[in-house]
Write an enzyme that holds these catalytic residues in place. Structure first.
Site, mmCIF file in Angstrom:
data_model
loop_
_atom_site.group_PDB
_atom_site.id
_atom_site.type_symbol
_atom_site.label_atom_id
_atom_site.label_comp_id
_atom_site.label_asym_id
_atom_site.label_seq_id
_atom_site.Cartn_x
_atom_site.Cartn_y
_atom_site.Cartn_z
ATOM 1 N N TYR A 56 -3.762 13.299 8.102
ATOM 2 C CA TYR A 56 -3.150 12.886 6.823
ATOM 3 C C TYR A 56 -2.774 14.125 6.000
ATOM 4 O O TYR A 56 -1.645 14.246 5.517
ATOM 5 C CB TYR A 56 -4.164 12.016 6.080
ATOM 6 C CG TYR A 56 -3.749 11.557 4.705
ATOM 7 C CD1 TYR A 56 -2.702 10.656 4.532
ATOM 8 C CD2 TYR A 56 -4.448 11.986 3.573
ATOM 9 C CE1 TYR A 56 -2.351 10.209 3.257
ATOM 10 C CE2 TYR A 56 -4.107 11.537 2.306
ATOM 11 C CZ TYR A 56 -3.047 10.654 2.153
ATOM 12 O OH TYR A 56 -2.719 10.205 0.895
ATOM 13 N N ARG A 73 4.638 -5.506 4.803
ATOM 14 C CA ARG A 73 3.838 -6.724 4.674
ATOM 15 C C ARG A 73 4.415 -7.616 3.577
ATOM 16 O O ARG A 73 5.346 -7.228 2.868
ATOM 17 C CB ARG A 73 2.371 -6.412 4.432
ATOM 18 C CG ARG A 73 2.040 -5.573 3.231
ATOM 19 C CD ARG A 73 0.523 -5.536 3.016
ATOM 20 N NE ARG A 73 0.091 -4.261 2.505
ATOM 21 C CZ ARG A 73 -0.985 -4.109 1.738
ATOM 22 N NH1 ARG A 73 -1.733 -5.134 1.447
ATOM 23 N NH2 ARG A 73 -1.327 -2.903 1.301
ATOM 24 N N GLN A 76 -1.584 -0.235 -2.988
ATOM 25 C CA GLN A 76 -2.407 -0.007 -4.190
ATOM 26 C C GLN A 76 -1.583 0.563 -5.341
ATOM 27 O O GLN A 76 -1.678 0.105 -6.470
ATOM 28 C CB GLN A 76 -3.572 0.948 -3.861
ATOM 29 C CG GLN A 76 -4.565 1.047 -5.016
ATOM 30 C CD GLN A 76 -5.546 2.208 -4.894
ATOM 31 O OE1 GLN A 76 -5.428 3.053 -4.015
ATOM 32 N NE2 GLN A 76 -6.512 2.245 -5.788
ATOM 33 N N ASP A 104 11.146 -2.275 7.070
ATOM 34 C CA ASP A 104 10.359 -1.282 7.800
ATOM 35 C C ASP A 104 11.039 0.069 7.585
ATOM 36 O O ASP A 104 12.152 0.287 8.059
ATOM 37 C CB ASP A 104 10.319 -1.643 9.289
ATOM 38 C CG ASP A 104 9.504 -0.636 10.087
ATOM 39 O OD1 ASP A 104 9.039 0.376 9.504
ATOM 40 O OD2 ASP A 104 9.332 -0.859 11.302
ATOM 41 N N ASP A 144 8.487 -3.843 1.371
ATOM 42 C CA ASP A 144 7.281 -3.513 2.128
ATOM 43 C C ASP A 144 7.398 -4.138 3.510
ATOM 44 O O ASP A 144 8.207 -5.046 3.729
ATOM 45 C CB ASP A 144 6.031 -4.057 1.407
ATOM 46 C CG ASP A 144 4.761 -3.298 1.792
ATOM 47 O OD1 ASP A 144 4.337 -3.402 2.964
ATOM 48 O OD2 ASP A 144 4.220 -2.588 0.934
ATOM 49 N N GLY A 190 6.946 0.329 0.154
ATOM 50 C CA GLY A 190 5.476 0.263 0.146
ATOM 51 C C GLY A 190 4.994 -0.354 -1.149
ATOM 52 O O GLY A 190 3.925 -0.028 -1.654
HETATM 53 N N1 LIG Z 1 -4.330 5.560 -3.303
HETATM 54 C C1 LIG Z 1 -4.736 6.811 -3.375
HETATM 55 O O1 LIG Z 1 -5.881 7.085 -3.789
HETATM 56 C C2 LIG Z 1 -3.779 7.924 -2.999
HETATM 57 C C3 LIG Z 1 -4.198 9.252 -3.178
HETATM 58 C C4 LIG Z 1 -3.331 10.279 -2.806
HETATM 59 C C5 LIG Z 1 -2.067 9.972 -2.313
HETATM 60 N N2 LIG Z 1 -1.700 8.674 -2.147
HETATM 61 C C6 LIG Z 1 -0.363 8.412 -1.582
HETATM 62 O O2 LIG Z 1 0.336 7.454 -2.353
HETATM 63 C C7 LIG Z 1 1.155 6.639 -1.487
HETATM 64 C C8 LIG Z 1 0.811 5.183 -1.689
HETATM 65 O O3 LIG Z 1 -0.561 4.999 -1.423
HETATM 66 P P1 LIG Z 1 -1.305 3.598 -1.584
HETATM 67 O O4 LIG Z 1 -2.711 3.911 -1.908
HETATM 68 O O5 LIG Z 1 -0.532 2.694 -2.430
HETATM 69 O O6 LIG Z 1 -1.252 3.116 -0.063
HETATM 70 P P2 LIG Z 1 -1.420 1.607 0.505
HETATM 71 O O7 LIG Z 1 -1.891 1.736 1.897
HETATM 72 O O8 LIG Z 1 -2.204 0.779 -0.455
HETATM 73 O O9 LIG Z 1 0.081 1.101 0.480
HETATM 74 C C9 LIG Z 1 1.038 1.534 1.381
HETATM 75 C C10 LIG Z 1 2.021 0.388 1.608
HETATM 76 O O10 LIG Z 1 3.002 0.832 2.552
HETATM 77 C C11 LIG Z 1 3.307 -0.274 3.397
HETATM 78 N N3 LIG Z 1 3.854 0.201 4.674
HETATM 79 C C12 LIG Z 1 3.173 0.706 5.719
HETATM 80 N N4 LIG Z 1 4.027 0.960 6.734
HETATM 81 C C13 LIG Z 1 5.259 0.605 6.304
HETATM 82 C C14 LIG Z 1 6.542 0.626 6.896
HETATM 83 N N5 LIG Z 1 6.718 1.060 8.161
HETATM 84 N N6 LIG Z 1 7.599 0.190 6.175
HETATM 85 C C15 LIG Z 1 7.438 -0.263 4.902
HETATM 86 N N7 LIG Z 1 6.224 -0.322 4.294
HETATM 87 C C16 LIG Z 1 5.156 0.108 4.991
HETATM 88 C C17 LIG Z 1 1.974 -0.992 3.575
HETATM 89 O O11 LIG Z 1 2.165 -2.335 4.001
HETATM 90 C C18 LIG Z 1 1.353 -0.857 2.186
HETATM 91 O O12 LIG Z 1 1.639 -1.992 1.388
HETATM 92 C C19 LIG Z 1 0.922 7.178 -0.076
HETATM 93 O O13 LIG Z 1 1.889 8.122 0.242
HETATM 94 C C20 LIG Z 1 -0.425 7.846 -0.183
HETATM 95 O O14 LIG Z 1 -0.575 8.840 0.778
HETATM 96 C C21 LIG Z 1 -2.529 7.655 -2.470
#
Ligand SMILES: NC(=O)c1ccc[n+]([C@@H]2O[C@H](COP(=O)([O-])OP(=O)(O)OC[C@H]3O[C@@H](n4cnc5c(N)ncnc54)[C@H](O)[C@@H]3O)[C@@H](O)[C@H]2O)c1
Length: 321
Positions: A144, A38, A14, A54, A36, A10
């Site tokens: 979630y 994507r 972000q 994936d 990732d 991933g």
């Molecule tokens: N950003 C926040 O504010 C926040 C807050 C609390 C927890 N989190 C947790 O942190 C983690 C990362 O969050 P983020 O904000 O970077 O999320 P994001 O959605 O920006 O990034 C997630 C990435 O995972 C990739 N992904 C999705 N399905 C996939 C698959 N099957 N195989 C491989 N890659 C895949 C997506 O393409 C994406 O680039 C998550 O577990 C999220 O729950 C984030």
């Protein structure tokens, strides 16, 4: 010292972009493999190895771990709170199966460490709203939140039963300027900066007095790395650590921006995300993280606002030139 080889799953998201770059600074570019579903994020291009992967395909994941001699995995792939409510089955399947795939492989290949983030979304309407403690009533109402809470106990289970060194943080909403947020309820606190600079106005999807726990990305990245580098015996919470930095409402962040952009205006019209935000605590008690591995934040609302605006303005000027 054992040479670590890290897989970030991933990595184009972000958190993934900034975490990958930070890990590459510490461990060396070649020792951190970004992956990732994507395409590779532009900011990662040319900074180290990238594989298209994936995480739901356990066999392919296992092959990559063996082929690349991976010793640690950071699993960031997930469907976040707001997107999850639109497709609950997909959110449950991805958020659970990805974690189980990684934990199983970590057990089989005896990986040194695994990182998997949880979220303040584990808390629900019956949890305390102010300074929500580590251990309390936890009854999440979003898919979630349910998936994160179940995931926390899978982490604990794999640690207790199989000795997998898996570590976790309950992130609050994360604010960043490098990579875009991925469909969470706290995304407004990032969008507001972009619209403030582009339109001098922001239409917010939450009510103006909705307080939520938030953190600036540099603090979140540092917290993650500090947790992962702490000696194992310091990590006594093997579900997931509460962690916090600041709490504010749309009105307050709007005022912080107005101090720097005086003609900025904000209009609040809540949508379906208001119910999600209302179910979460307004602030978090993270005293265990502070005690166990000495967590301490650097950014408050004012310092974060200043830094966001400086960097976003700089990025815009680069585009114009
Ligand atoms: N950003 C926040 O504010 C926040 C807050 C609390 C927890 N989190 C947790 O942190 C983690 C990362 O969050 P983020 O904000 O970077 O999320 P994001 O959605 O920006 O990034 C997630 C990435 O995972 C990739 N992904 C999705 N399905 C996939 C698959 N099957 N195989 C491989 N890659 C895949 C997506 O393409 C994406 O680039 C998550 O577990 C999220 O729950 C984030």
């Amino acid at each position: 010292m054992v040479k670590e080889k890290i897989l970030v799953i991933g990595a184009s998201g972000q958190i993934g972009v900034e975490l990958t770059l930070a890990l590459r600074k510490i461990y060396g570019n070649a020792s951190v493999v970004a992956s990732d579903l994507r395409e590779e994020n532009d900011l990662l291009k040319g900074t180290g190895p990238y594989v298209s992967l994936d995480v739901m395909n356990k066999e392919m994941l296992h092959v990559q771990v063996i082929r690349q001699n991976i010793t640690q995995i950071y699993l960031l792939a997930a469907i976040l709170s707001a997107t999850g409510e639109k497709n609950p089955n997909l959110a449950w399947n991805l958020n659970m199966q990805s974690l189980l795939n990684v934990l199983d492989i970590a057990k089989e290949e005896k990986l040194h460490k695994v990182y998997w983030p949880s979220s303040i979304a584990v808390f629900g309407p019956t949890s305390p709203k102010i300074n929500c403690p580590q251990q309390t009533i936890i009854e999440p109402i979003t898919v979630y939140g349910i998936s994160k809470y179940a995931g926390e106990f899978w982490c604990n289970y794999y640690h207790q039963r199989y000795g997998v060194d898996v570590r976790s943080l309950r992130y609050p909403g994360l604010i960043s300027y490098k990579s875009a947020p991925g469909g969470g309820t706290t995304d407004y606190a990032v969008e507001i900066f972009h619209d403030a600079l582009e339109e001098k106005h922001y239409n917010c999807f939450l009510k103006e007095d909705t307080y939520l726990p938030m953190m600036y990305m540099p603090d979140a990245i540092r917290a993650t790395i500090e947790l992962m580098e702490a000696p194992a015996e310091k990590i006594s919470i093997r579900t997931s650590y509460n962690i916090s930095a600041m709490s504010f409402s749309p009105k307050e962040i709007g005022e912080a921006i107005q101090k720097r952009i005086p003609d900025f205006t904000i209009f609040c019209k809540p949508d379906y995300r208001q119910a999600i935000a209302d179910s979460w605590p307004r602030s978090i008690d993270d005293s265990e993280a502070r005690k166990h591995w000495r967590w301490s934040q650097e950014y408050d609302l004012s310092k974060m606002t200043e830094d966001m605006l400086v960097h976003l303005k700089h990025n815009r000027e680069k585009v114009v030139v």
